[in-house]
Every structure is written in structure tokens, then in C-alpha cells.
Write a protein that holds these residues in place. Structure first.
Motif, PDB file in Angstrom:
ATOM      1  N   LYS A  82      -9.451  -7.392   9.423  1.00 39.34           N
ATOM      2  CA  LYS A  82     -10.205  -7.669   8.194  1.00 39.34           C
ATOM      3  C   LYS A  82      -9.673  -8.902   7.457  1.00 39.34           C
ATOM      4  N   TYR A 110     -10.115   3.219   4.150  1.00 40.39           N
ATOM      5  CA  TYR A 110      -8.848   2.870   3.493  1.00 40.39           C
ATOM      6  C   TYR A 110      -8.465   1.413   3.804  1.00 40.39           C
ATOM      7  N   ALA A 111      -8.669   1.002   5.068  1.00 37.48           N
ATOM      8  CA  ALA A 111      -8.342  -0.389   5.420  1.00 37.48           C
ATOM      9  C   ALA A 111      -9.225  -1.347   4.625  1.00 37.48           C
ATOM     10  N   TYR A 121       0.860  -1.189   0.000  1.00 38.81           N
ATOM     11  CA  TYR A 121       0.000   0.000   0.000  1.00 38.81           C
ATOM     12  C   TYR A 121       0.897   1.239   0.000  1.00 38.81           C
ATOM     13  N   ASN A 138      -9.600   5.864   8.207  1.00 43.03           N
ATOM     14  CA  ASN A 138      -8.938   4.605   8.543  1.00 43.03           C
ATOM     15  C   ASN A 138      -9.797   3.416   8.122  1.00 43.03           C
ATOM     16  N   THR A 165      -6.309  -2.445  11.808  1.00 39.58           N
ATOM     17  CA  THR A 165      -7.657  -2.586  11.224  1.00 39.58           C
ATOM     18  C   THR A 165      -7.610  -3.622  10.095  1.00 39.58           C
ATOM     19  N   LEU A 166      -6.557  -3.525   9.292  1.00 44.66           N
ATOM     20  CA  LEU A 166      -6.379  -4.446   8.179  1.00 44.66           C
ATOM     21  C   LEU A 166      -6.167  -5.876   8.687  1.00 44.66           C
ATOM     22  N   LEU A 211      -3.825   1.988  10.098  1.00 44.81           N
ATOM     23  CA  LEU A 211      -4.358   1.037   9.110  1.00 44.81           C
ATOM     24  C   LEU A 211      -3.976  -0.402   9.436  1.00 44.81           C
ATOM     25  N   THR A 212      -2.751  -0.599   9.947  1.00 41.18           N
ATOM     26  CA  THR A 212      -2.235  -1.960  10.118  1.00 41.18           C
ATOM     27  C   THR A 212      -3.143  -2.832  11.002  1.00 41.18           C
TER      28      THR A 212
END
Ligand SMILES: Cc1cc2nc3c(=O)[nH]c(=O)nc-3n(C[C@H](O)[C@H](O)[C@H](O)COP(=O)(O)OP(=O)(O)OC[C@H]3O[C@@H](n4cnc5c(N)ncnc54)[C@H](O)[C@@H]3O)c2cc1C
Length: 322
Positions: free
Chosen positions: A110, A76-77, A6, A73, A106-107, A103-104
Motif C-alpha cells: 500500500k 487494518y493495513a 502501530y 488484515n 500488505t502495508l 499486516l507488514t
């Protein structure tokens, strides 16, 4: 299987950390004999996007959705997760920047992926285990972290990995994420508060401590910073005393930075201060006390009165540049 990286944009341009992360992703992809896919959000032109090819991006996905116009956030995530799923990416790389830090995790939720936040080296395989070295405890120690999940996320510390050219002719594809999430906040307006280089991204930082005696002496430090094209920082007592704004305070309780050059002026080098600056590539200390602990970590040191040395240094740098 692919490596997805990213890439952050700032007003349609890439910062240095973008090229560090794509270079890092490319090295991993080479070892795994797979593709490096760069995913970016924003209005960068095709010419700007193609610069990612210089550092090894094989394919560039670009998202320009209206909902992604301002940083969110959650959104984007979601978009990064969708891109990773579409490309069947098992390794996702981000910069451990301000937005990367949000982001890290949250990603990770997911994608159900294990995370190494703040990596400082390429991953290595040891007995079939995927291991990444990172900073821990505010930079006081390194930790080698094993990631055992199928999908892996690594956020790379800015200034930890060199930019390496590995020219490709990347394809550019528009990617339209579905963003099946309910956004709880929306940015209405962004007002720029300063034109200065943000401290965590600065390659050169000139930092002042209590040895500068008072805010009235900060102009000599700012002159030096300007001559060097550097950002300014300070120790905690300096910001606590209101000599400098809190966002300039570096250390364990402040910002952690790793510039190429850190100039510590009138700073004793307390362990809490060093926690925020010890990963700088080169440290230069100016202190009138030859026994000051900062000299133990400095690559170069000048013993003397900062109030006398700084103007001379600024003059010499201006003369050298001129
Ligand atoms: C829980 C905790 C968290 C903390 N977090 C942080 C943090 O995040 N960041 C941080 O910075 N600190 C932090 N501290 C404070 C830290 O312990 C030190 O007190 C602080 O870093 C000292 O700041 P200083 O070096 O500016 O001042 P000082 O320790 O007072 O040092 C001033 C230095 O300037 C030198 N000097 C004096 N006059 C001159 C001159 N004319 N020319 C050149 N040199 C001169 C002196 O020799 C001295 O070495 C924390 C402390 C605690 C307990």
C-alpha cells in the motif's frame, strides 16, 4: 516527516510488546528529531491510551470505526496506511506479532515501502545507508538489511528491545479512516479457546521434550509452569506423538519464540529446535546427559533426571514466592 507506530490492542488494553514498539519508535524519532505518532485501533479508554505517553508517544491517533471492530488484515493495513499518509510518516513501526506478520507485507504494498521484518536492533546509518539488523534463516544468523525506499517499515521482534520511559503529554485524536477497500471476509464471532498466555508473548516458557517419557508426566511440567507464571511448549517429536497439541511445538517448523527465560526439559537441543528458541534471553536446560547439545547454548544447566528435578524445583519456587 514523522515516525508512526502501530499499537495493537487486546480487549481495550495494551500488551508488553506495545510498549516495546513505542519505545523503539521513540528512539528513532529522537535521532531524526521528529515526532512519534502512535496509531491504535479499538476501544481503549483515554487513560489506557495515555500510557503510551510514558514511553514517548507525542500524539495518539485512535480509530474506533465499526468496520474495524474485529481484526481484518486488509482493513487494518488500509487504516494504518491512511494514518501514515495523513501524518506524513516515512518510518512505520509494528510489532512482529501474529497480526504484525500479516499486516507488514500488505502495508508495504500500500505504501510502496521497503520492509525489515523481525528487527532486533535500532536502525543505523552507514555511509548514508539506512540499515537494520534482523534475524534470518529461523534465527540461525543475523542479517543487516539496507532499506532504500523513501518510506520504510520495520516490524520489531517481541522481547528484542527494552521498554524505555520517555514521558510526554500526548494529545489524543480520533482518526476515521476512509477504508476504500472491498472487504472479502468479515469476522462474525470470536470464541476464546484458552485463557493461557499465548506462547509467542510469554516472558517465561517451560518446554518439554522426549526426555519426559510420555504425556502422563506432563503434569509436573505444568505445575512448574504454573508456579513460574509461564507458558508451556514442547519439541516437535512430542507434538508429533500427540503428547501435546501442535500449537505448543517450537522450532524451525513450529513457533519461534524469544522469551526472557526458556526452560528446556528433556530436550536434546537439535539445531531445528534451537532455531525457534535461540533468541531467548536466558536458557536453562535440564537433561540427564551432560553431553546433550542443549548445554552448549544454555546459560545454566542441571544434569539429572527431570522427573526427579521438576517437582523439587516447583516446590522451591513456591516456597520462594510464598
Ligand atoms: C526438517 C526438520 C524440521 C524439524 N523441526 C523441528 C522443530 O521445529 N522443533 C523441534 O523441536 N524439532 C524439530 N525437528 C526434530 C529435531 O531434529 C529433533 O529430532 C527434535 O528436536 C528432538 O526432540 P527432543 O529433544 O524432544 O527428543 P530427543 O532428541 O530424543 O532428546 C531427548 C533428550 O532428553 C534427555 N532425557 C532423556 N530422559 C531424561 C530424563 N529422565 N531427564 C532429563 N533428560 C532426559 C536425553 O538425554 C535427550 O537429550 C525437525 C527435524 C527435521 C528433519
Amino acid at each position: 516527516m514523522a515516525v508512526l507506530v502501530y499499537i495493537e490492542q487486546v480487549e481495550g488494553q495494551f500488551k508488553k510488546s506495545a510498549f516495546e514498539t513505542v519505545s523503539y519508535a521513540k528512539e528513532i524519532a529522537k535521532v531524526l528529531n521528529t515526532q512519534t505518532i502512535a496509531f491504535t485501533i479499538g476501544n481503549a479508554s483515554d487513560d489506557v491510551l495515555k500510557t503510551l505517553g510514558i514511553y514517548g508517544a507525542d500524539k495518539i491517533l485512535t480509530a474506533k470505526n465499526e468496520e474495524l471492530k474485529s481484526f481484518s488484515n486488509a482493513a487494518y493495513a488500509s487504516a494504518i496506511a491512511e494514518a501514515a499518509n495523513q501524518e506524513n510518516a516515512d518510518i512505520i513501526i509494528l510489532s512482529n506479532s501474529f497480526s504484525g506478520k500479516g499486516l507488514t507485507p500488505t502495508l508495504s504494498v500500500k505504501l510502496n515501502a521497503g520492509v525489515v521484518a523481525g528487527a532486533v536492533e535500532l536502525p543505523r546509518m552507514e555511509g548514508g545507508k539506512f540499515i537494520v539488523k534482523k534475524f534470518a534463516f529461523s534465527g540461525k544468523v543475523f542479517a543487516s538489511v539496507e532499506v532504500s525506499t523513501a518510506k520504510k517499515i520495520i516490524s520489531l521482534n517481541p522481547n528484542s528491545y527494552s521498554i524505555i520511559e520517555s514521558a510526554t503529554s500526548p494529545t489524543i485524536e480520533v482518526f476515521n479512516p476512509q477504508l476504500n477497500i472491498e472487504l472479502k471476509t468479515r469476522v462474525k464471532e470470536v470464541i476464546r479457546s484458552t485463557d493461557k498466555v499465548p506462547l509467542p508473548e510469554a516472558e517465561i516458557v517451560v518446554s518439554g521434550g522426549r526426555g519426559l517419557k510420555g504425556p502422563e508426566n506432563w503434569n509436573i511440567l505444568e505445575d512448574l509452569a504454573e508456579a513460574l507464571g509461564a507458558a508451556t511448549a514442547c519439541s516437535k517429536p512430542v507434538s508429533d506423538a500427540g503428547w501435546r497439541p501442535h500449537e505448543e511445538h517450537v522450532g524451525q517448523t513450529g513457533i519461534v519464540i524469544s522469551p526472557n527465560l526458556y526452560l528446556a526439559v528433556g530436550i536434546s537441543g537439535a539445531i531445528q529446535h534451537l532455531a525457534g528458541v535461540s533468541s531467548s534471553k536466558t536458557i536453562v536446560a535440564i537433561n540427564k546427559d551432560p553431553e546433550a547439545p542443549i548445554f552448549k547454548v544454555a546459560n545454566y544447566g542441571i544434569v539429572g533426571d527431570a522427573l526427579e528435578i521438576l517437582p523439587k524445583l516447583t516446590q522451591a519456587i513456591k516456597a520462594f514466592k510464598g
